[in-house]
Design an enzyme around this catalytic site. Structure first.
Site, PDB file in Angstrom:
ATOM      1  CB  CYS A  55      -0.901  -0.008   1.230  1.00 22.44           C
ATOM      2  SG  CYS A  55       0.026  -0.019   2.771  1.00 22.44           S
ATOM      3  CB  ALA A  58       4.088  -0.512   2.223  1.00 21.84           C
ATOM      4  NE  ARG A  89      12.342  -1.195   1.414  1.00 23.27           N
ATOM      5  CZ  ARG A  89      13.082  -0.105   1.284  1.00 23.27           C
ATOM      6  NH1 ARG A  89      13.443   0.597   2.341  1.00 23.27           N
ATOM      7  NH2 ARG A  89      13.464   0.295   0.092  1.00 23.27           N
ATOM      8  CG  HIS A 187       7.604   4.796  -3.904  1.00 26.76           C
ATOM      9  ND1 HIS A 187       7.415   3.923  -4.955  1.00 26.76           N
ATOM     10  CD2 HIS A 187       7.934   4.023  -2.846  1.00 26.76           C
ATOM     11  CE1 HIS A 187       7.619   2.688  -4.535  1.00 26.76           C
ATOM     12  NE2 HIS A 187       7.941   2.722  -3.265  1.00 26.76           N
TER      13      HIS A 187
END
Lengths: 537, 462
Positions: A55, A58, A89, A187
């Site tokens: 999503c 994230a 991550r 992003h």
């Protein structure tokens, strides 16, 4: 072994008609005779389809903000969102004073039902105050999760008030999980605010040293960024900032002083790259530090950009030495890997980047694609003007920056830039499709059904993807390599990383563990016997 | 490591979490739903939820975790997720062909108030296929609450009371434990020759064997007919108050199946209680096999008591596991001085009361004063440890940061364990599980003693 349209059609024919119609636009068979094959990307995944996508949250907090080590990242929402993005991550970071590194911490407002009903703004403000009192960070980010937008918490105002109370920057990101169609929206949201509020927020006007660069879209997974920096520094570059792996608030603030921006992951950070060019006149260069040839080419392109003879010489010297060091090892590993075939389905850039490294090991990529890329990541930036906006992309704000009149500098005279653009990907990314072999498959947002079907059809020797399909594939007896987390290994970037990758992939092929899948009793008769003269003994 | 954590206890009133010891409901619901044969869990929310839950479960089990999502966009968030769920139901059955679809909600679909049962009723569900649901708002409780809610939904949707007299059969609700533990609970019950239904049952689903082919729906899991028949069993044993008792009490109300809630059978006392409950309800002798195992366990406990007696321990994790583990630590003569769970310890149904009370009672009976907290976080636990150091830390993988920061031996227990393998295949429950725990605890403590020993003090025999 090329896939025919007929075979592809048969796979899709088993899907419900609407799904079939949708998915057929997201898959293409590379045809060298068709130069401009179009693929659909960055559109909604159909509900019920088992997708690898995540999503906006994230993409924003998990990918772009999370690696910034000296800031505290508060997640405003119920507990899960912050919890799952905590240490999962592998974006490594170190700080001179370890107490300035907050990457092993996880902060959540842990919204409860009463916060949903009565609003969570007070709790968020109290959390900021508490965090300031205990940790006193340089800056704070707030990331919104789904319910925050729905109940109308005004996190921007909470952030503004907190800035006034505490005298540090507190930035709020409206990256609710339902925004956009994947991580990609997040992003973009993160890029906008970092550009608007942090980058250039410093009185520094000039980089401390010459050949100053930023490395954008490098997240230092498994230490990738450190391996790249090692080589860059040795050649003589001054790395002003890395966005955002091992990145810091302080570095980001002076990022405007760089003379060139390198873009590793185009998808997640091209927005900042573009805005830096508009605002400060700094061009960007698409690089790829995965694979030996790609690394060499990226280094040579950088040297071409700066046009400095000593830098060029040093570049060649380092390349020569690094390659001499690793090639014998690569050659050994190539003996194990040669002739094998790979699927490479990852994120928004690695689905492309790893193909060169696979090829250097003798591994052909027969299927590749991205989880959350846009059409330009497949077809190249030349298609940008033709990409239609839809309801989902319209919801992501566009940040329009203007030229900073006092800081804008023409880094390259236009005629030199035009000349250079013919040789190097200056402010350009040609995309994945051009590098695909004729007859190979390009697939956007690959789903579980297609994964199984394509494996059946193409029988790859290795599947490069993520954790969610890793064990699905391995149950079939096919090694799966996580290219998001590197199976907890790395670095895989640069020269040293190529050897690590070669070692790990070879290990996957050479492991004797695969030999035990069939139990001995399955292909042996239950009773041993001999036929003697006169009957069975 | 964790260098920004001060020793001085921070005054915290915001209600936020720093380094949480819990996660949200939907992942627990997804895990529970995997324990039904040929069931596909479905996450009614944003894609990210489903992706994160699958990621985390996959990393813990190192096995495929299949689940689908309603893939909410902004439009669905405004207009409701009904269309998304209906589309998902149609596509899931056509493409992935499960027998059952287990829908759980998320904070997104809960906040907008999607009426999931109505949406399911309006959806096209193919003949012979089943869709059921559990409400699992992420802003209440924890992943344990989610597991409990999905397990309860299995009862409310499926359990039937068809026979006039209850059958000689026990329902066992295992709680949020590993498939290796579920296998051990089944083995113990089978050894006592008592017919049983374990639900949910993730053994054979997330610990499936390597065969060279992928099975989307592996052999394991409780079947739908078995779930229906839970209403005809004479007893339900809920193992763990937080994860299991709500379902057992619901079954008692719905089908008049007597419910008994016990601790998760970790350690000798809780295992004894489980075996005695079975023995008492079904009037069966405890078989020699189990008695022998128990004897072996006691043999080990007494023979090696000097490895662990008197050691101070911090234990954290999910409430049912932590409560049982605390009890076992006390049985071993150890001192659990910091006991913490992230799951809130009150509200929400009769099963959710008083973690702190339960643990404090055990500690005070043993004459130990310690810190006990529900709805706590690992930042708090770390501060406690800085002020009152311990010899051993027991908890899930997230404990490794504290263990490294304070240089404490660390035993991994519970969910999630992301940095070690095999844990999900082998039990910590039952007598044999207790032996394994002693092996882990002794091993961690003695490895430390060896590491720190001067050459002249380095012992061959310990």
């Amino acid at each position: 072994m090329a896939v025919t349209e007929k075979e592809l059609g048969e796979i899709l024919a088993k899907l419900p008609s609407k799904v079939q119609k949708n998915r057929s636009k997201h898959i293409l068979i590379k045809d060298d005779c068709k130069p401009d094959q179009e693929i659909e990307a960055n559109t909604r995944t159909i509900p019920g389809i088992i997708t690898n996508r995540g999503c906006a949250y994230a993409g924003c907090k998990g990918v772009v903000l999370g690696p910034l080590k000296d800031m505290i990242h508060i997640v405003h929402g119920p507990i899960g969102c912050s919890y799952y993005a905590w240490g999962t991550r592998r974006n490594k970071a170190k700080t001179a004073d370890p107490a300035d590194n907050f990457l092993n911490y996880c902060f959540s407002t842990d919204m409860q039902e009463s916060d949903i009903v009565f609003g969570g703004e007070k709790k968020l403000a109290a959390t900021i105050d508490e965090v300031m009192k205990i940790f006193n960070p340089k800056a704070i980010t707030i990331s919104a999760t789904c319910p925050v937008g729905l109940i109308g918490d005004d996190i921007q105002s909470v952030a503004k008030a907190a800035e006034e109370r505490h005298g540090i920057q507190v930035m709020a990101f409206n990256c609710e999980g339902y925004k956009g169609v994947s991580q990609s929206a997040g992003h973009h949201i993160a890029n906008n605010i970092l550009m608007d509020k942090v980058i250039g927020n410093s009185s520094e006007e000039k980089a401390a040293k010459p050949f100053a660069i930023n490395l954008l879209g490098e997240y230092n997974i498994g230490g990738d960024g450190w391996e790249i920096e090692r080589v860059l520094k040795e050649i003589g570059y001054h790395v002003v900032s890395v966005m955002t792996g091992d990145g810091s608030y302080e570095e980001l603030r002076v990022a405007h002083t760089a003379e060139l921006n390198l873009v590793q992951c185009h998808r997640s950070i091209n927005y900042i790259a573009e805005m830096l060019e508009v605002k400060y006149g700094t061009p960007w260069l698409k690089v790829n530090f995965i694979g030996i040839q790609s690394t060499i080419e990226s280094l040579r392109n950088m040297a071409l950009y700066f046009g400095d003879e000593a830098l060029r010489k040093k570049t060649e010297e380092v390349i020569l030495r690094e390659v001499a060091k690793i090639q014998p090892q690569i050659d050994q590993y190539r003996k194990i890997c040669d002739g094998k075939r790979a699927f490479c389905f990852v994120g928004g850039s690695r689905g492309h980047h790893y193909q060169g490294l696979f090829a250097e090991l003798g591994i052909e990529t027969v299927l590749a694609g991205y989880e959350f890329a846009h059409r330009d990541d497949y077809e190249g930036r030349k298609v940008l003007p033709t990409i239609k906006t839809d309801a989902d992309s319209k919801n992501i704000p566009e940040l329009h920056v203007e030229r900073d009149t006092s800081r804008y500098q023409v880094k390259l005279p236009p005629e030199i830039a035009a000349e250079l653009s013919k040789k190097i990907p200056l402010s350009d990314y040609p995309g994945l499709n051009v590098d695909m072999q004729n007859g190979s498959i390009v697939v956007d947002d690959l789903n579980h059904y297609e994964t199984e079907e394509f494996i059946r059809l193409l029988k790859p020797d290795i599947f490069a993807s993520g954790i969610k399909d890793k064990y699905v594939v391995q149950k079939m007896g096919i090694p799966a390599k996580q290219i998001h987390s590197y199976d907890y290994s790395g670095p895989y970037a640069g020269f040293g990383g190529a050897v690590n990758f070669a070692r790990d992939v070879s290990m996957a092929f050479a492991s004797p563990t695969w030999n035990f899948i069939t139990p001995p009793w399955q292909d042996q008769p239950l009773l041993d016997g001999q036929i003697n003269e006169g009957g069975a003994a | 490591m964790l260098d920004a954590t001060p020793k001085k206890l921070a005054e915290r009133t915001s209600g936020s979490m720093i380094n949480p010891a819990k996660t949200c409901q939907p992942i627990g619901a997804m895990y529970a739903a995997l324990g039904i044969h040929r069931c596909l869990p479905h996450s009614h929310g944003s894609q990210g939820c489903c992706s994160y839950h699958r990621m985390h479960l996959t990393r813990h089990f190192r096995d495929p975790v299949m689940a689908s999502t309603s893939s909410f966009t902004e439009g669905a968030s405004v207009f409701g997720g009904g269309a998304n769920l209906k589309t998902a139901i149609k596509n899931v059955f056509e493409i992935y062909d499960p027998d059952i679809m287990a829908v759980h909600t998320t904070c997104l679909s809960e906040t907008i108030g999607d009426d999931v049962p109505t949406i399911i009723r309006q959806a096209e569900v193919p003949e012979g296929k089943v869709v059921f649901h559990a409400n699992t708002p992420s802003y209440q409780g924890s992943h344990i609450t989610g597991f409990s809610n999905m397990t309860k939904a299995m009862v409310t949707y499926f359990a039937e009371s068809q026979l006039a007299e209850k059958e000689e059969r026990v329902n066992i609700i295992p709680g949020f434990i590993n498939p290796g533990d579920m296998r051990e609970i089944k083995r113990i019950t089978a050894a006592m020759q008592i017919p049983f239904t374990l639900f949910p049952d993730t053994s054979g689903v997330v610990d499936s064997p390597m065969t060279g082919s992928f099975q989307m729906y592996p052999r394991g899991g409780v079947t739908l007919p078995e779930l229906k028949k839970t209403g005809d069993a004479k007893l339900t044993i809920a193992l763990g108050r937080f994860a299991s008792s709500d379902a057992a009490e619901t079954l008692e109300k719905k089908c008049k199946v007597r419910a008994a809630t016990l601790r998760t059978p970790i350690g000798i006392k809780a295992t004894d209680a489980f075996v005695m409950a079975l023995r008492g309800a079904f009037a069966v002798e405890v078989p020699r096999e189990l008695e022998e195992e128990r004897g072996q366990l006691v043999d080990i406990m007494t023979d090696t008591h000097f490895h662990f007696h008197g050691k101070r321990v911090a234990v954290f994790g999910d409430p049912d596991i932590v409560a049982a583990m605390t009890e076992f630590l006390l049985s071993l003569g150890m001192k659990p001085i910091h006991v913490l769970t992230g799951t809130p310890g009150g509200a929400l149904g009769s099963g959710m009361a008083g973690f702190e009370g339960e643990v404090k009672e055990m500690l005070s009976a043993a004459g130990i004063s310690g810190n006990v907290k529900s709805a706590g976080d690992l930042f708090t636990l770390h501060q406690w440890i800085k002020n009152e150091p311990v010899d051993l830390l027991i908890g899930n993988t997230y404990g490794k940061f504290i263990a490294k920061a304070e240089d404490i031996p660390f035993v991994r227990l519970g969910f999630p364990v992301l940095d070690r393998s095999v844990h999900s295949y082998l039990p910590v429950v039952g007598y044999r599980g207790a032996m394994r725990l002693i092996e882990m605890i002794s091993g961690a403590l003695l490895d430390r003693q060896d590491r720190d020993a001067a050459d002249e003090d380095f012992e061959l025999v310990m």
